[in-house]
Design a protein around this motif. Structure first.
Motif, PDB file in Angstrom:
ATOM      1  N   PHE A  97       0.842  -1.217   0.000  1.00  0.00           N
ATOM      2  CA  PHE A  97       0.000   0.000   0.000  1.00  0.00           C
ATOM      3  C   PHE A  97       0.865   1.251   0.000  1.00  0.00           C
ATOM      4  CE2 PHE A  97      -3.772  -2.254   0.137  1.00  0.00           C
ATOM      5  CZ  PHE A  97      -3.655  -3.316   1.014  1.00  0.00           C
ATOM      6  N   ALA A  98       1.963   1.203   0.765  1.00  0.00           N
ATOM      7  CA  ALA A  98       2.827   2.403   0.803  1.00  0.00           C
ATOM      8  C   ALA A  98       3.323   2.722  -0.605  1.00  0.00           C
ATOM      9  CB  ALA A  98       4.003   2.136   1.736  1.00  0.00           C
ATOM     10  N   VAL A  99       3.759   1.683  -1.328  1.00  0.00           N
ATOM     11  CA  VAL A  99       4.303   1.933  -2.678  1.00  0.00           C
ATOM     12  C   VAL A  99       3.214   2.503  -3.569  1.00  0.00           C
ATOM     13  CG1 VAL A  99       5.180   0.788  -4.750  1.00  0.00           C
ATOM     14  CG2 VAL A  99       6.111   0.182  -2.506  1.00  0.00           C
ATOM     15  N   LEU A 100       2.015   1.909  -3.494  1.00  0.00           N
ATOM     16  CA  LEU A 100       0.936   2.397  -4.381  1.00  0.00           C
ATOM     17  C   LEU A 100       0.606   3.856  -4.074  1.00  0.00           C
ATOM     18  CD1 LEU A 100      -1.468  -0.680  -4.562  1.00  0.00           C
ATOM     19  CD2 LEU A 100       0.163   0.148  -6.267  1.00  0.00           C
ATOM     20  N   ILE A 101       0.525   4.174  -2.783  1.00  0.00           N
ATOM     21  CA  ILE A 101       0.150   5.558  -2.435  1.00  0.00           C
ATOM     22  C   ILE A 101       1.230   6.519  -2.923  1.00  0.00           C
ATOM     23  CG2 ILE A 101      -0.175   7.112  -0.475  1.00  0.00           C
ATOM     24  CD1 ILE A 101      -1.460   4.585   0.913  1.00  0.00           C
ATOM     25  N   MET A 102       2.492   6.145  -2.747  1.00  0.00           N
ATOM     26  CA  MET A 102       3.552   7.065  -3.196  1.00  0.00           C
ATOM     27  C   MET A 102       3.596   7.097  -4.737  1.00  0.00           C
ATOM     28  SD  MET A 102       4.557   8.612  -0.730  1.00  0.00           S
ATOM     29  CE  MET A 102       5.946   9.563  -1.316  1.00  0.00           C
ATOM     30  N   ASN A 103       3.205   5.977  -5.384  1.00  0.00           N
ATOM     31  CA  ASN A 103       3.137   6.028  -6.858  1.00  0.00           C
ATOM     32  C   ASN A 103       2.165   7.112  -7.308  1.00  0.00           C
ATOM     33  OD1 ASN A 103       3.617   2.506  -7.417  1.00  0.00           O
ATOM     34  ND2 ASN A 103       4.942   4.136  -7.634  1.00  0.00           N
ATOM     35  N   MET A 104       1.131   7.320  -6.507  1.00  0.00           N
ATOM     36  CA  MET A 104       0.156   8.358  -6.886  1.00  0.00           C
ATOM     37  C   MET A 104       0.830   9.733  -6.853  1.00  0.00           C
ATOM     38  SD  MET A 104      -3.020   7.000  -4.672  1.00  0.00           S
ATOM     39  CE  MET A 104      -3.368   8.624  -4.083  1.00  0.00           C
ATOM     40  N   CYS A 105       1.783   9.899  -5.921  1.00  0.00           N
ATOM     41  CA  CYS A 105       2.378  11.242  -5.779  1.00  0.00           C
ATOM     42  C   CYS A 105       3.535  11.453  -6.765  1.00  0.00           C
ATOM     43  CB  CYS A 105       2.915  11.433  -4.367  1.00  0.00           C
ATOM     44  SG  CYS A 105       1.828  10.824  -3.104  1.00  0.00           S
ATOM     45  N   VAL A 106       3.924  10.413  -7.491  1.00  0.00           N
ATOM     46  CA  VAL A 106       5.136  10.541  -8.344  1.00  0.00           C
ATOM     47  C   VAL A 106       5.019  11.699  -9.340  1.00  0.00           C
ATOM     48  CG1 VAL A 106       6.301   9.394 -10.284  1.00  0.00           C
ATOM     49  CG2 VAL A 106       6.073   8.243  -8.082  1.00  0.00           C
ATOM     50  N   PRO A 107       3.923  11.827 -10.111  1.00  0.00           N
ATOM     51  CA  PRO A 107       3.917  12.959 -11.063  1.00  0.00           C
ATOM     52  C   PRO A 107       4.145  14.288 -10.355  1.00  0.00           C
ATOM     53  CG  PRO A 107       2.025  11.533 -11.453  1.00  0.00           C
ATOM     54  CD  PRO A 107       2.662  11.041 -10.194  1.00  0.00           C
ATOM     55  N   LEU A 108       3.529  14.442  -9.166  1.00  0.00           N
ATOM     56  CA  LEU A 108       3.691  15.721  -8.450  1.00  0.00           C
ATOM     57  C   LEU A 108       5.147  15.884  -8.007  1.00  0.00           C
ATOM     58  CD1 LEU A 108       1.287  17.535  -8.085  1.00  0.00           C
ATOM     59  CD2 LEU A 108       1.173  16.876  -5.689  1.00  0.00           C
ATOM     60  N   ILE A 109       5.730  14.769  -7.483  1.00  0.00           N
ATOM     61  CA  ILE A 109       7.128  14.857  -7.015  1.00  0.00           C
ATOM     62  C   ILE A 109       8.025  15.230  -8.195  1.00  0.00           C
ATOM     63  CG2 ILE A 109       9.060  13.474  -6.153  1.00  0.00           C
ATOM     64  CD1 ILE A 109       7.063  11.788  -4.594  1.00  0.00           C
ATOM     65  N   ASP A 110       7.811  14.549  -9.342  1.00  0.00           N
ATOM     66  CA  ASP A 110       8.676  14.839 -10.503  1.00  0.00           C
ATOM     67  C   ASP A 110       8.566  16.298 -10.899  1.00  0.00           C
ATOM     68  OD1 ASP A 110      10.061  12.652 -11.012  1.00  0.00           O
ATOM     69  OD2 ASP A 110       8.771  11.818 -12.571  1.00  0.00           O
ATOM     70  N   MET A 111       7.332  16.816 -10.822  1.00  0.00           N
ATOM     71  CA  MET A 111       7.132  18.181 -11.310  1.00  0.00           C
ATOM     72  C   MET A 111       7.914  19.188 -10.441  1.00  0.00           C
ATOM     73  SD  MET A 111       3.316  19.533 -12.155  1.00  0.00           S
ATOM     74  CE  MET A 111       2.678  17.937 -12.713  1.00  0.00           C
ATOM     75  N   HIS A 112       8.018  18.878  -9.137  1.00  0.00           N
ATOM     76  CA  HIS A 112       8.599  19.908  -8.253  1.00  0.00           C
ATOM     77  C   HIS A 112      10.029  19.610  -7.859  1.00  0.00           C
ATOM     78  CE1 HIS A 112       4.897  22.123  -7.932  1.00  0.00           C
ATOM     79  NE2 HIS A 112       4.247  20.986  -7.827  1.00  0.00           N
ATOM     80  N   THR A 113      10.601  18.538  -8.399  1.00  0.00           N
ATOM     81  CA  THR A 113      12.017  18.318  -8.007  1.00  0.00           C
ATOM     82  C   THR A 113      12.895  18.372  -9.251  1.00  0.00           C
ATOM     83  OG1 THR A 113      11.677  15.967  -8.366  1.00  0.00           O
ATOM     84  CG2 THR A 113      11.331  16.773  -6.128  1.00  0.00           C
ATOM     85  N   GLN A 114      12.532  19.232 -10.206  1.00  0.00           N
ATOM     86  CA  GLN A 114      13.366  19.312 -11.416  1.00  0.00           C
ATOM     87  C   GLN A 114      14.747  19.841 -11.031  1.00  0.00           C
ATOM     88  OE1 GLN A 114      12.721  18.448 -14.638  1.00  0.00           O
ATOM     89  NE2 GLN A 114      10.990  17.441 -13.664  1.00  0.00           N
ATOM     90  N   PRO A 115      15.813  19.154 -11.458  1.00  0.00           N
ATOM     91  CA  PRO A 115      17.149  19.645 -11.061  1.00  0.00           C
ATOM     92  C   PRO A 115      17.444  20.971 -11.749  1.00  0.00           C
ATOM     93  CG  PRO A 115      17.318  17.781 -12.571  1.00  0.00           C
ATOM     94  CD  PRO A 115      15.852  17.943 -12.273  1.00  0.00           C
TER      95      PRO A 115
END
Lengths: 259, 197, 579, 340
Positions: D314-332
């Motif tokens: 469940f932890a992995v699935l929930i964090m998978n949901m946040c991946v697009p948001l994480i990618d958007m805000h951690t651009q190097p």
């Protein structure tokens, strides 16, 4: 039973007053929407959408009278953008208003033009140069290809010339990559990459990215020694040589779009 | 009543994670599906719904506690709640149109639709049924608002990425969105039992 | 001097050798598009005489004059970008350049022209550096060389002793260390902001060959007429040649001992950033630093591209620290706004991402497609804004004219009324009434009358003109047919009359050459059209269609059906309007 | 016609997946050694179902089957799912899980590269929610079980769910250490007393810790081969250890020690193999750190407070949901740009 009525009336009254006050506070004037729609339209002023120009069509869309897919020069992208802006479902261009054509520019055949200035009056963007009884010509850079000058010309001397593709306005094409079934020799490539991987594993050599000063970059074999054995020789004079103007390519106007 | 922080945090976790308004209680699906095509619109919608929700749950508690219950007019609950929520939504729409016209334009029809959003009506009703105290209903409303916004924003960012996915033609659009939402609620099932301490 | 530098960003062209200009015509140029462009064809007379060369004593001539003369020297950056040197050298007051960096990194595989140049002419290069240092007013110079060129490094360090404050820095061999901003970062650790030029930070980068060309121009008065080109790959004896500009590729290949078997096509530039040459008979231009004869086993066709697994190896390999997988995601789905937000225009198209992509996706092609689409869209946007301004200006003008005419009309009417009021006492009141009535009437009728008769005159004139034009058009049409029939004959006639002394076969040969060239150009345009159609087809059908599935085929046929229906509709409309 | 980088030097996707499979081999070997051969049957079953379902779907979409199948991504998903399931899971459980993972979680989104959720974890979560009892029946390690089942008996049990005549079900199966710990803690026993029970080994589960160590070896090999970046495993293990350390120091009687959390359950398998799935994970280095930390926090919360023994899926699935948001805000920071 009565108290219920009183409560509901009281509630409605209170909310009504509150909304009335806030309606005054938050008066909204003007409608910037028309300007935003007009920004999307291609400004050819061609009238194919049934309105005398792009601004009238924009106001019609804003008022909801006109549909978003009546603009063939705007093409598919234009209709999609309008759909996004207006928040309605995207509809493909309906064909009664004509079909998107490749960009074309009007051209006056100068030995039949009689200088009657009818096309000058018709041109929505004043792209035609000329005066009564004088030769007319079309400023190609200004012409939007709206074809409004074709009809009024009594001697039909105006033709639409599609804009030729020159090295300057040539565009890279979308890379259409055929994902066909693996060609026979391709499996050989997979086979020897497996062997190569196994050998790398045994020899322990990892041809991977080394730490280096700037980020990224790839390490590749130089093949330099191929052409460094012989000294530089002077080439004999050729029978014909064609020097040409130099292409510096596109120097993008630097837009600092800081995200 | 001693201010038992632990209890309120449990309520908050309960509404945000364990029985999330959208994914576990399956309330408020229509804006969830409609607005999430674009991220900016969803953030705007999340903000608006959260605002309406928190104010709505507070005022409806007030009305329920002071007006309806003393006079035994419990049956009037739904009616009065809807009137309040409609008023608040109209108010937000005016504020939105004045200060953020592009957002107002992006949300379009979905802004007035907040009134019909079942989450916005559901939470005050749930508060009234389980006769929460003022603070409890406030936390419950806030939890619901936060839960709804968080899930809506996550879902919108996922859908924007799915735009370019090579989804089979028959599943493109809202079909794949439904599948993604179901997988999200599957993931949220993991929180079951988190708030029983 | 064959052609002058017109406009700010352009350079002059000099006759590479003595001879007569035989044609200024369209010819195929070495450009990825394979399209023809305006070229000057020069047939050398073999004597190769020099005009009088005027070396300039650059130490004590004013810098402005030096830059002006450099403008007509035709020297451009020979590293591959061919940016006119006089612009880079003109130290515009704004920024003071304190460091000159010599780009000798040459990180592309196969290319060794700078390497050999440094080995053989290090001292001349250093003298050239001295001139450029003087022009720029730079304090120190740094020569950046990759560590896989030991002999060149030795030669340069030796030669650099003659110039004070010059240092040779050896950079690790890593592609793309030769990129200007990467080299500046490597050598001096300075990171140039993305929206500024290196001169704003006080650093200017020059290629080795450019500096040599500057030296030869100022010291020997020799304009830039040739350059060093590496011819390598599957040729019998790969070597570097000093080649005059415009030399056909075929001569260069014969000089390198001809191609080995299996050579499929030629690549201009290196394998990482070069492009296929459309045909063999293209000239060597100022941008051609290397020609590679390519065979399938040297450059195997890439295996079919698989979907991207977002492993971010490309992000690790990107020297500009971009996110190629995001840019690919947006370029693929035509989301150009987001591509621009993710700094697509910072991409230097070095090819590292495609190099390391496990799914063999041609990422650089997607970015080039996206870039040219965005550039085209921007140009269209500018044209649209201009068109809007012109339209609004026109509508305003018409409005103004209408107002003025109405005003003039009102004044004239008012003045008439004043006149008739003066003659009130005379007896012919009734006529006056008529006059008054008549006057406005006449003014109207007069005006219409006068205008009517002017109208008749004008109509007659137009009618006459139309007849004349129609007659002319008919004549032109007949001439057209006859012209087609007798094409062969008339083609000979001017030749024959022009140069009667030419023998029969010479004439046939010229005829043949002209026909080949036209066929070549037609073929090139055909190819470009076919390519455009294929892309347009791809454009219409969903982008990553392989052998399109029935649903997609249905979609394409459906769109074709709409297009057919629209054609009939338009045709029907035309037929109605005619009937 | 012109494809600029003419030379490429990249391992094909199939090589990457092959290396991942290779990294799993020591784990499988230790698994078979501790729990007997049953797991091999599950693995074969899962792989077979995965390949057949993927081929069927590709046929349905008129896509060339060979290039997609030969990239082994379906095999990796199947293997991860099989290793997460209890070894003696009945055959239909494995088939349903793999089918759900491949068909719904992967192919429905467009096949390789487009699935936002980790297919193996989707399959595991579906099974855990729909068949909880079967999923929590883990066999005791062979040395501990009263009547260790031979390979043939295990095979027999998987396919026909019948035991050899004299053996009862609970003789064969026992709760996992995590599960046992949770139930005992509910009866608020001391942690120190609970871990005396036979099923607790030196660090984690009695036999299980060797399997975990084998996974660790496989994981380190993957990092050395640059198949996975070091960010994900380190961030995950560090956060998990830190959280359990904090809770442990606060109340050692009620919370297990960090080493136990690291070595037990699917922590190591998750750290090196599950969250490093490139498709459903983040792509930016900083994003990977946040993602792994998030998974660790959620895993710990679900393990300690949640209803399920091991919350990794469940932890992995929930964090998978946040991946697009994480990618958007951690651009190097791009070269030449100030911090955006």
């Amino acid at each position: 039973m009565l108290t219920a009525l009183y409560i509901m009336l009281g509630l409605a009254l209170v909310l009504g007053i509150m909304l009335g006050i806030s309606a005054l506070l938050f008066k909204v004037e003007g409608d910037p929407l028309v300007a935003r729609i007009d920004a999307i339209l291609p400004q050819t002023q061609c009238g194919q959408c049934g309105y005398p120009g792009c601004k009238p069509y924009a106001t019609a869309i804003a008022k909801g009278e006109a549909d978003i897919n009546h603009c063939p020069p705007g093409g598919d992208a234009g209709a999609r953008e309008l759909a996004d802006l207006m928040g309605v479902e995207y509809k493909p261009l309906n064909a009664e208003h004509g079909l998107p054509k490749p960009k074309a520019v009007a051209f006056i055949d100068e030995n039949t033009c009689i200088g009657c200035t009818l096309c000058i009056q018709a041109c929505p963007v004043d792209a035609i140069l000329g005066a009564a009884k004088h030769m007319h010509t079309i400023i190609a850079s200004e012409c939007t290809g709206c074809e409004l000058c074709l009809a009024p010309c009594p001697v039909d001397c105006i033709t639409m010339e599609p804009v030729a593709e020159t090295p300057d306005n040539w565009k890279w094409k979308y890379p259409v990559i055929p994902i066909k079934a693996m060609p026979a020799d391709k499996s050989r490539l997979i086979m020897n990459s497996i062997i190569q991987f196994a050998s790398k594993l045994l020899l322990g050599q990892t041809a991977d990215l080394l730490i280096h000063k700037f980020h990224g970059g790839v390490h590749r074999r130089g093949h330099k020694q191929l052409s460094t054995t012989l000294p530089i020789a002077k080439l004999a004079i050729p029978q014909a040589c064609s020097a040409l103007r130099q292409h510096v390519g596109y120097i993008p106007k630097v837009k600092s779009t800081s995200r | 009543m001693t201010f038992d922080l632990h209890h309120y945090i449990m309520i908050l976790i309960g509404t945000v994670l364990v029985n999330n308004i959208v994914l576990v209680k399956i309330l408020g699906l229509c804006p969830f599906m409609g607005v999430s095509k674009k991220l900016e619109a969803s953030i705007g919608m999340a903000g608006a719904t959260a605002f309406v929700l928190s104010i709505g749950s507070m005022t409806s508690w007030g009305i329920n506690h002071y007006l309806l219950e003393p006079n035994g007019l419990v049956y009037l609950r739904t009616l009065s709640f809807i009137v309040i929520i409609a008023g608040v939504v109209q108010f937000t729409e005016m504020v939105m149109e004045k200060n953020f016209p592009p957002l107002h334009q992006a949300l379009g029809i979905f802004l007035p639709l907040i009134t019909t959003n079942c989450a916005v009506l559901g939470i005050p009703l749930l508060n009234a049924q389980s006769s929460h105290s003022f603070l409890e209903s406030l936390f419950f409303g806030m939890g619901g608002a936060v839960g709804f916004s968080m899930v809506l924003i996550l879902f919108a960012s996922m859908r924007e990425r799915l735009e370019a996915a090579d989804v089979p033609a028959v599943f493109k659009g809202s079909a794949i969105a439904m599948v993604t939402a179901s997988l999200m609620s599957l993931a949220f099932m993991g929180f079951a039992g988190l708030d029983k301490y | 001097m064959l052609a002058e530098a017109e406009g700010t960003v352009s350079a002059a062209i000099h006759a590479p050798t003595s001879g007569t200009v035989t044609a200024i015509s369209e010819a195929i140029i070495p450009h990825p598009s394979g399209l023809p462009d305006m070229c000057i064809t020069l047939t050398p007379d073999g004597k190769d005489e020099w005009t009088t060369l005027r070396p300039t004593d650059w130490r004590n001539t004013d810098k402005k004059e030096l830059v002006a003369s450099l403008r007509s020297s035709g020297i451009v950056g020979l590293g591959g970008a061919t940016f006119p040197t006089h612009i880079k050298v003109r130290a515009d007051g704004k920024s003071q350049v304190h460091t000159l960096i010599l780009n000798a990194a040459e990180c592309e595989p196969y290319i060794t022209c700078d390497d050999m140049l440094m080995r053989e002419r290090a001292d001349e290069i250093v003298k050239g550096m001295e001139i450029v240092k003087f022009l720029l007013g730079a304090e120190n110079c740094i020569v950046g060389i990759e560590d896989n060129k030991p002999e060149a490094t030795a030669a340069m360090t030796e030669a650099c002793k003659a110039l004070p404050e010059t240092s040779v820095k050896v950079v690790p061999t890593l592609y793309p260390s030769g990129d200007a901003r990467r080299l500046i970062h490597l050598v001096s650790g300075v990171e140039i902001p993305h929206d500024k030029r290196s001169t704003d930070v006080g650093i200017q980068v020059f290629n080795v060959a450019t500096v040599l060309a500057i030296y030869r121009y100022f010291a020997l008065g020799e304009p830039s007429i040739d350059r060093i080109v590496t011819i390598t790959g599957s040729v019998n004896s790969p070597q570097n040649f000093k080649v005059l500009f415009g030399t056909p590729l075929q001569t260069l290949i014969d000089a390198a001992g001809g191609v080995q078997s299996g050579t499929t096509h030629f690549i201009m530039g290196g394998p990482m950033m070069g492009f296929d040459l459309p045909t063999i008979d293209v000239p060597i231009t100022k941008a051609a630093n290397c020609i590679i004869a390519a065979t399938p086993n040297l450059f195997a066709p890439p295996p079919p591209a698989m979907p991207c697994i977002r492993c971010a190896r490309c992000a690790d390999a990107c020297p500009v620290n971009l996110q190629p997988q995001e840019l690919y995601w947006f370029s693929k789905s035509d989301n150009f706004e987001k591509a621009r937000d993710y700094n697509l225009f910072d991409c230097i198209e070095c090819g590292c991402c495609t190099y390391v992509c496990p799914s063999n996706i041609p990422l650089v092609q997607y970015y080039r497609y996206a870039k040219s689409e965005i550039i085209a869209a921007d140009k269209a946007k500018e044209a649209a804004d201009l068109a809007r301004e012109r339209n609004e200006f026109r509508l305003a003008r018409i409005e103004r004219e209408k107002l003025e005419r109405a005003q003039k009309h009102a004044e004239r009417a008012a003045s008439n009324k004043a006149e008739s009021a003066k003659t009130e006492s005379t007896k012919v009141a009734p006529t006056k009434a008529e006059d008054v009535k008549a006057v406005p009437a006449t003014t109207e009728s007069e005006q219409p009358a006068s205008s009517t008769n002017t109208d008749d005159v004008k109509k007659a004139a137009i009618a006459a003109a139309i007849e004349r034009a129609k007659a002319l058009k008919a004549a032109a049409a007949q001439a057209g047919e006859s012209q087609k029939k007798s094409d062969a004959i008339t083609a000979d006639a001017p030749d024959a009359s022009g140069k009667p002394a030419q023998t029969e076969d010479e004439q046939a040969k010229a005829e043949q050459a002209k026909k080949d060239k036209q066929a070549l150009i037609a073929a090139a345009i055909e190819r470009a059209k076919a390519q455009k159609l294929a892309a347009a087809q791809a454009g219409i059908a969903p982008k990553n269609v392989e052998d399109a599935s029935p649903a997609v085929k249905a979609e394409i046929s459906e769109i074709d059906a709409i297009r057919e229906k629209a054609k009939q509709a338009v045709k029907a409309q035309d037929s109605d309007s005619e009937a | 016609m012109n494809r600029s980088p003419y030379i490429t030097d990249a391992p094909a996707v199939s090589i990457i997946m092959l290396k991942v499979l290779l990294a799993l081999v020591p784990g499988i070997f230790a698994y078979v050694w501790i729990y007997g051969g049953g797991i091999l049957v599950t693995i074969v079953l899962a792989t077979f179902t995965a390949l057949v379902s993927e081929a069927a779907l590709l046929k349905l979409r008129q896509r060339p089957i060979r290039p997609y199948l030969s990239d082994l991504s379906a095999v990796v998903t199947a293997l991860l799912l099989a290793l997460a399931l209890p070894p003696l899971a009945p055959w239909w459980l494995v088939v349903v899980g793999t089918l759900f993972a491949i068909v719904i979680a992967k192919q429905l989104y467009g096949g390789l590269g487009y699935n936002p959720f980790n297919p193996a974890m989707v399959g595991y979560a579906v099974l855990l929610i729909s068949f909880p009892i079967v999923m929590t029946k883990w066999p005791a390690p062979l040395i501990l079980a009263q009547t260790p089942l031979g390979f043939m008996d295990q095979l027999h049990f998987i396919f026909s769910n019948t035991l050899p005549t004299d053996v009862k079900i609970d003789a064969v199966t026992s709760a996992t250490p995590l599960d046992y710990l949770k139930t005992q803690l509910m009866l608020n026993h001391e942690v120190s007393s609970i871990t005396q029970a036979p099923i607790f080994g030196v660090w984690g589960a009695k036999g299980g810790e060797f399997v975990t160590v084998a996974y660790l070896l496989g994981g380190l090999y993957l990092i050395q081969q640059r198949i996975i970046s070091w960010h994900l495993p380190t961030a995950f293990l560090a956060t998990l250890a830190a959280m359990s350390l904090v809770f442990y120091t606060v109340n050692p009687a009620h919370f297990a020690n960090p080493l136990f959390h690291l070595m037990s359950g699917a922590s190591i398998l998750c750290a090196f193999f599950i969250i490093t799935d490139p498709i459903s994970g983040p792509t930016t280095p900083r994003g990977k750190l946040y993602f792994a930390a998030g998974v660790a926090v959620l895993t710990y919360l679900i393990r300690v407070y949640g209803g399920y023994p091991d919350g990794v899926a469940f932890a992995v699935l929930i964090m998978n949901m946040c991946v697009p948001l994480i990618d958007m805000h951690t651009q190097p920071r791009v070269f030449g740009h100030t911090k955006n």
